[in-house]
Scaffold this motif. Structure first.
Motif, PDB file in Angstrom:
ATOM      1  N   ASN A 188       0.748  -1.336   0.001  1.00  0.00           N
ATOM      2  CA  ASN A 188      -0.031   0.045  -0.063  1.00  0.00           C
ATOM      3  C   ASN A 188       0.888   1.109   0.059  1.00  0.00           C
ATOM      4  O   ASN A 188       1.526   1.476   0.981  1.00  0.00           O
ATOM      5  CB  ASN A 188      -1.054  -0.019   1.232  1.00  0.00           C
ATOM      6  CG  ASN A 188      -1.864   1.167   1.280  1.00  0.00           C
ATOM      7  OD1 ASN A 188      -1.762   2.118   0.571  1.00  0.00           O
ATOM      8  ND2 ASN A 188      -3.241   0.601   1.876  1.00  0.00           N
ATOM      9  N   THR A 189       0.926   1.983  -1.187  1.00  0.00           N
ATOM     10  CA  THR A 189       1.512   3.256  -1.262  1.00  0.00           C
ATOM     11  C   THR A 189       0.473   4.435  -1.185  1.00  0.00           C
ATOM     12  O   THR A 189       1.129   5.568  -1.346  1.00  0.00           O
ATOM     13  CB  THR A 189       2.376   3.196  -2.537  1.00  0.00           C
ATOM     14  OG1 THR A 189       1.587   3.152  -3.589  1.00  0.00           O
ATOM     15  CG2 THR A 189       3.465   2.216  -2.451  1.00  0.00           C
ATOM     16  N   THR A 190      -0.764   4.335  -0.985  1.00  0.00           N
ATOM     17  CA  THR A 190      -1.641   5.465  -1.074  1.00  0.00           C
ATOM     18  C   THR A 190      -2.124   5.945   0.395  1.00  0.00           C
ATOM     19  O   THR A 190      -2.466   7.215   0.661  1.00  0.00           O
ATOM     20  CB  THR A 190      -2.999   5.048  -1.880  1.00  0.00           C
ATOM     21  OG1 THR A 190      -3.485   3.960  -1.138  1.00  0.00           O
ATOM     22  CG2 THR A 190      -2.597   4.807  -3.152  1.00  0.00           C
ATOM     23  N   ASP A 191      -2.125   5.132   1.354  1.00  0.00           N
ATOM     24  CA  ASP A 191      -2.564   5.428   2.892  1.00  0.00           C
ATOM     25  C   ASP A 191      -1.467   6.086   3.726  1.00  0.00           C
ATOM     26  O   ASP A 191      -1.635   6.575   4.889  1.00  0.00           O
ATOM     27  CB  ASP A 191      -3.221   4.367   3.486  1.00  0.00           C
ATOM     28  CG  ASP A 191      -4.551   3.720   2.862  1.00  0.00           C
ATOM     29  OD1 ASP A 191      -5.186   4.494   2.028  1.00  0.00           O
ATOM     30  OD2 ASP A 191      -4.984   2.704   3.231  1.00  0.00           O
ATOM     31  N   ILE A 192      -0.254   5.831   3.052  1.00  0.00           N
ATOM     32  CA  ILE A 192       1.003   6.598   3.975  1.00  0.00           C
ATOM     33  C   ILE A 192       1.619   7.437   3.003  1.00  0.00           C
ATOM     34  O   ILE A 192       1.174   7.597   1.651  1.00  0.00           O
ATOM     35  CB  ILE A 192       1.778   5.662   4.639  1.00  0.00           C
ATOM     36  CG1 ILE A 192       2.224   4.779   3.377  1.00  0.00           C
ATOM     37  CG2 ILE A 192       1.143   4.927   5.531  1.00  0.00           C
ATOM     38  CD1 ILE A 192       3.594   3.737   4.060  1.00  0.00           C
ATOM     39  N   LEU A 211       3.677   0.640   3.533  1.00  0.00           N
ATOM     40  CA  LEU A 211       2.669  -0.153   4.322  1.00  0.00           C
ATOM     41  C   LEU A 211       2.473  -1.467   3.427  1.00  0.00           C
ATOM     42  O   LEU A 211       1.900  -1.607   2.539  1.00  0.00           O
ATOM     43  CB  LEU A 211       1.421   0.546   4.569  1.00  0.00           C
ATOM     44  CG  LEU A 211       0.315  -0.073   5.342  1.00  0.00           C
ATOM     45  CD1 LEU A 211       0.727  -0.421   6.923  1.00  0.00           C
ATOM     46  CD2 LEU A 211      -1.125   1.025   5.266  1.00  0.00           C
ATOM     47  N   PHE A 212       2.526  -2.544   4.213  1.00  0.00           N
ATOM     48  CA  PHE A 212       2.130  -4.081   3.923  1.00  0.00           C
ATOM     49  C   PHE A 212       0.730  -4.395   4.692  1.00  0.00           C
ATOM     50  O   PHE A 212       0.717  -4.509   5.825  1.00  0.00           O
ATOM     51  CB  PHE A 212       3.223  -5.046   4.117  1.00  0.00           C
ATOM     52  CG  PHE A 212       4.508  -4.602   3.388  1.00  0.00           C
ATOM     53  CD1 PHE A 212       4.627  -4.025   2.199  1.00  0.00           C
ATOM     54  CD2 PHE A 212       5.720  -4.721   4.164  1.00  0.00           C
ATOM     55  CE1 PHE A 212       6.001  -3.962   1.562  1.00  0.00           C
ATOM     56  CE2 PHE A 212       7.113  -4.438   3.482  1.00  0.00           C
ATOM     57  CZ  PHE A 212       7.073  -4.042   2.161  1.00  0.00           C
ATOM     58  N   THR A 213       0.027  -5.026   3.989  1.00  0.00           N
ATOM     59  CA  THR A 213      -1.171  -5.780   4.726  1.00  0.00           C
ATOM     60  C   THR A 213      -1.490  -6.936   3.893  1.00  0.00           C
ATOM     61  O   THR A 213      -1.063  -7.332   2.669  1.00  0.00           O
ATOM     62  CB  THR A 213      -2.437  -4.732   4.669  1.00  0.00           C
ATOM     63  OG1 THR A 213      -2.739  -4.635   3.243  1.00  0.00           O
ATOM     64  CG2 THR A 213      -2.218  -3.419   5.335  1.00  0.00           C
ATOM     65  N   THR A 225       4.527  -1.733   8.622  1.00  0.00           N
ATOM     66  CA  THR A 225       5.024  -0.687   7.948  1.00  0.00           C
ATOM     67  C   THR A 225       6.589  -0.938   7.867  1.00  0.00           C
ATOM     68  O   THR A 225       7.088  -0.838   8.865  1.00  0.00           O
ATOM     69  CB  THR A 225       4.733   0.654   8.423  1.00  0.00           C
ATOM     70  OG1 THR A 225       3.240   0.961   8.647  1.00  0.00           O
ATOM     71  CG2 THR A 225       5.215   1.760   7.966  1.00  0.00           C
ATOM     72  N   ALA A 226       7.059  -1.088   6.693  1.00  0.00           N
ATOM     73  CA  ALA A 226       8.437  -1.222   6.564  1.00  0.00           C
ATOM     74  C   ALA A 226       9.254   0.201   6.373  1.00  0.00           C
ATOM     75  O   ALA A 226       8.888   1.078   5.689  1.00  0.00           O
ATOM     76  CB  ALA A 226       8.910  -2.009   5.208  1.00  0.00           C
TER      77      ALA A 226
END
Length: 157
Positions: A34-38, A59-61, A117-118
């Motif tokens: 995920n690169t849009t929520d952070i 962010l990984f989910t 989160t990496a």
């Protein structure tokens, strides 16, 4: 003898029907990068200078459980593509590498995580070839499903 044989066959048949084979218990969904929520870094076409750092923040989910991730950076002096972004970045002329930067590191995610989160500061060597590079993140969940996110970046002098 027939009774023992029949009992053994019945036991084998029943054990083959264990709940591990049920489709409902299998993880059949890819993990998400995920690169849009952070505020994700790096982004397409971003320029970094030799000797600086690339602050990775992604962010990984996953619906079940995350596993591990890999970060790879390599030159794109030949203009190849990994096709995970629709953004077109300007590229330098093709060239032969003299001292290209190659970074490849695996990271484990703590067990039981569905979200992680990496964050890393990746140092850019001061003496590498400047130019076009790919920054790639591969995310794997515990079931083995993998997702790839690649961006084009530039290393400047």
């Amino acid at each position: 003898m027939k009774k023992t044989y029949f009992s053994l066959m019945l036991l084998c048949a029943l054990s083959a029907c264990g709940s591990d084979d049920d489709e409902e218990t299998k993880d059949m969904i890819y993990p998400v990068i995920n690169t849009t929520d952070i505020v994700a870094v790096p982004t397409d076409c971003q320029v970094f200078k030799r000797g600086d750092v690339i602050p990775l923040n992604v962010l990984f989910t996953d619906d079940t459980e995350l596993g591990s991730y890999n970060v790879e950076i390599h030159n794109n002096f030949d203009h190849h593509t990994h096709s995970t972004s629709s953004v077109e970045c300007s590229v330098d002329a093709k060239k032969e590498p003299k001292k290209p930067w190659i970074y490849n590191q695996d990271f484990d995610i703590p067990s039981g995580q569905k979200s992680f989160t990496a964050r890393h500061d990746i140092a850019i060597p001061a003496d590498v070839d400047p130019g076009d590079y790919h920054f790639m993140v591969r995310l794997t969940d515990r079931a083995g499903w993998q997702q790839l996110h690649a961006v084009a970046i530039k290393i400047a002098e």
